[in-house]
Design an enzyme around this catalytic site. Structure first.
Site, short mmCIF file in Angstrom:
data_model
loop_
_atom_site.label_atom_id
_atom_site.label_comp_id
_atom_site.label_asym_id
_atom_site.label_seq_id
_atom_site.Cartn_x
_atom_site.Cartn_y
_atom_site.Cartn_z
N ASP A 88 -4.78 -4.92 5.95
CA ASP A 88 -5.22 -5.79 4.87
C ASP A 88 -4.22 -6.94 4.73
O ASP A 88 -3.02 -6.73 4.62
CB ASP A 88 -5.31 -5.00 3.56
CG ASP A 88 -6.09 -5.72 2.48
OD1 ASP A 88 -6.71 -6.75 2.79
OD2 ASP A 88 -6.06 -5.26 1.32
N SER A 116 0.86 -1.17 0.00
CA SER A 116 0.00 0.00 0.00
C SER A 116 0.90 1.23 0.00
O SER A 116 1.79 1.33 -0.85
CB SER A 116 -0.94 -0.05 1.22
OG SER A 116 -1.78 1.07 1.28
N HIS A 171 -2.46 -1.33 -3.35
CA HIS A 171 -3.52 -0.35 -3.15
C HIS A 171 -3.15 0.93 -3.90
O HIS A 171 -2.13 1.56 -3.61
CB HIS A 171 -3.66 0.00 -1.66
CG HIS A 171 -4.15 -1.13 -0.82
ND1 HIS A 171 -4.08 -1.11 0.56
CD2 HIS A 171 -4.71 -2.32 -1.14
CE1 HIS A 171 -4.58 -2.24 1.04
NE2 HIS A 171 -4.97 -2.98 0.04
#
Length: 340
Positions: free
Chosen positions: A280, A160, A187
């Protein structure tokens, strides 16, 4: 490339110190800017008037009417979100579900901090090649490998905030000729998806490609997971881009990508979690381990944002940590031992 979006400003009102602490950690770890975090008993009209957040997050254990909250609802132009109730312990199995529910609502109301990751790709596109690519061990160099053959072992590169820089450093150090393929789940805003392969792969010996429906992941390539549609696998290993979106709130969902990968490749898969926001990946980590897959993480002091790898380490799922180059070296040695 579009302009960088600033993180949404969140004001938190919660009446227990534990809840305020958990919300502060969760919001900061997911890229939001907490501009106020207070007990309602300590707030007054002046403090409320001076605070100009993009959203008020109200999480009260006491259910009776609060004049302060009533006043807030009447006077504030910013949306007010009532919280998800008492937060579970960070490492409990219920925490990822609580976090997903909260941040799914936040992203619909004030946007996704991951949308701001893309502009950093411009710096990667201008970056010079890093020196010192690792040597291919003799055990692997002597093993015949047909370039482009379907990979029997596939690892997920999960990231991310700060991920593109870390993944590029990892791939720059990694020699070609390894009997492995990668899926890269990052992400990122959909508008930056097409720039991602070139940004992370331009100096690498690895081919960084968009996903190809119906084709297997091949040795020597990194397939970028699509942002808008879930990626799965057919029984024969062919990639399947489905019509459905990733489960909220993350796109792509690293949890879902881990589940799909481990379901098909079992012990022939692994996960390396690089720099990133939130947790996540933590919800699916136990399943990956049960299937025989390995989970590695980027070391916190080398991350732009260590929340995602930290959550895997703190949950006891990560068996190895290092900076991007150290992770590349560990993977080369791991594959050489398998080959020997």
């Amino acid at each position: 490339m579009s302009e960088t979006r600033t993180a949404a400003r969140i004001a938190v009102i919660a009446d227990t110190s534990l809840q305020r602490h958990v919300l502060q950690q969760a919001l900061s770890g997911n890229g939001y800017h907490v501009v106020l975090n207070s007990d309602p008993a300590r707030l007054d009209e002046e403090a409320l008037a001076a605070c100009e957040p993009d959203l008020w997050l109200v999480d009260l254990a006491q259910s009776e009417d609060s004049p302060l909250v009533d006043n807030l609802l009447e006077r504030s132009n910013a949306p007010v979100l009532f919280g998800e109730g008492h937060a579970p312990e960070r490492h409990s199995e219920n925490y990822p579900r609580w976090e997903r529910s909260l941040f799914g609502k936040l992203k619909r109301l004030v946007g996704d901090p991951a949308q701001a990751i893309g502009p950093g790709l411009e710096a990667l596109l201008a970056e010079a090649q890093r020196p010192g690519r690792l040597e291919l061990p003799a055990a692997l160099a002597d093993t015949p490998l047909v370039a482009g053959e379907p990979a029997r072992q596939v690892w997920l590169l999960a990231a991310s905030l700060g991920g593109p820089e870390a993944v590029k450093a990892f791939l720059d150090a990694l020699p070609g000729g390894l009997p492995i393929g990668f899926v890269y789940a990052q992400h990122i805003g959909a508008s930056f998806e097409t720039a991602l392969p070139q940004a992370v792969g331009r100096h690498s010996q690895w081919h960084v490609n968009p996903v190809r429906h119906g084709d297997p992941i091949r040795c020597g390539e990194v397939v970028v997971a699509p942002v808008s549609h879930e990626l799965g696998f057919a029984d024969n290993g062919a990639m399947q881009v489905t019509d459905r979106a990733w489960p909220e709130p993350y796109s792509p969902s690293i949890d879902q990508m881990m589940l799909n990968l481990a379901q098909h490749f079992a012990g022939n898969c692994g996960v390396i979690a690089f720099s990133g926001m939130g947790s996540d990946g933590s919800a699916a980590a136990a399943y990956v381990r049960r299937q025989g897959g390995a989970i590695w993480t980027q070391r916190a002091d080398s991350c732009a944002c260590p929340s995602m790898p930290d959550s895997l380490r703190e949950g006891g799922y990560s068996v190895h940590s290092g900076d991007p180059r150290e992770l590349a070296e560990a993977l080369v040695n791991h594959l050489a031992k398998q080959c020997a």
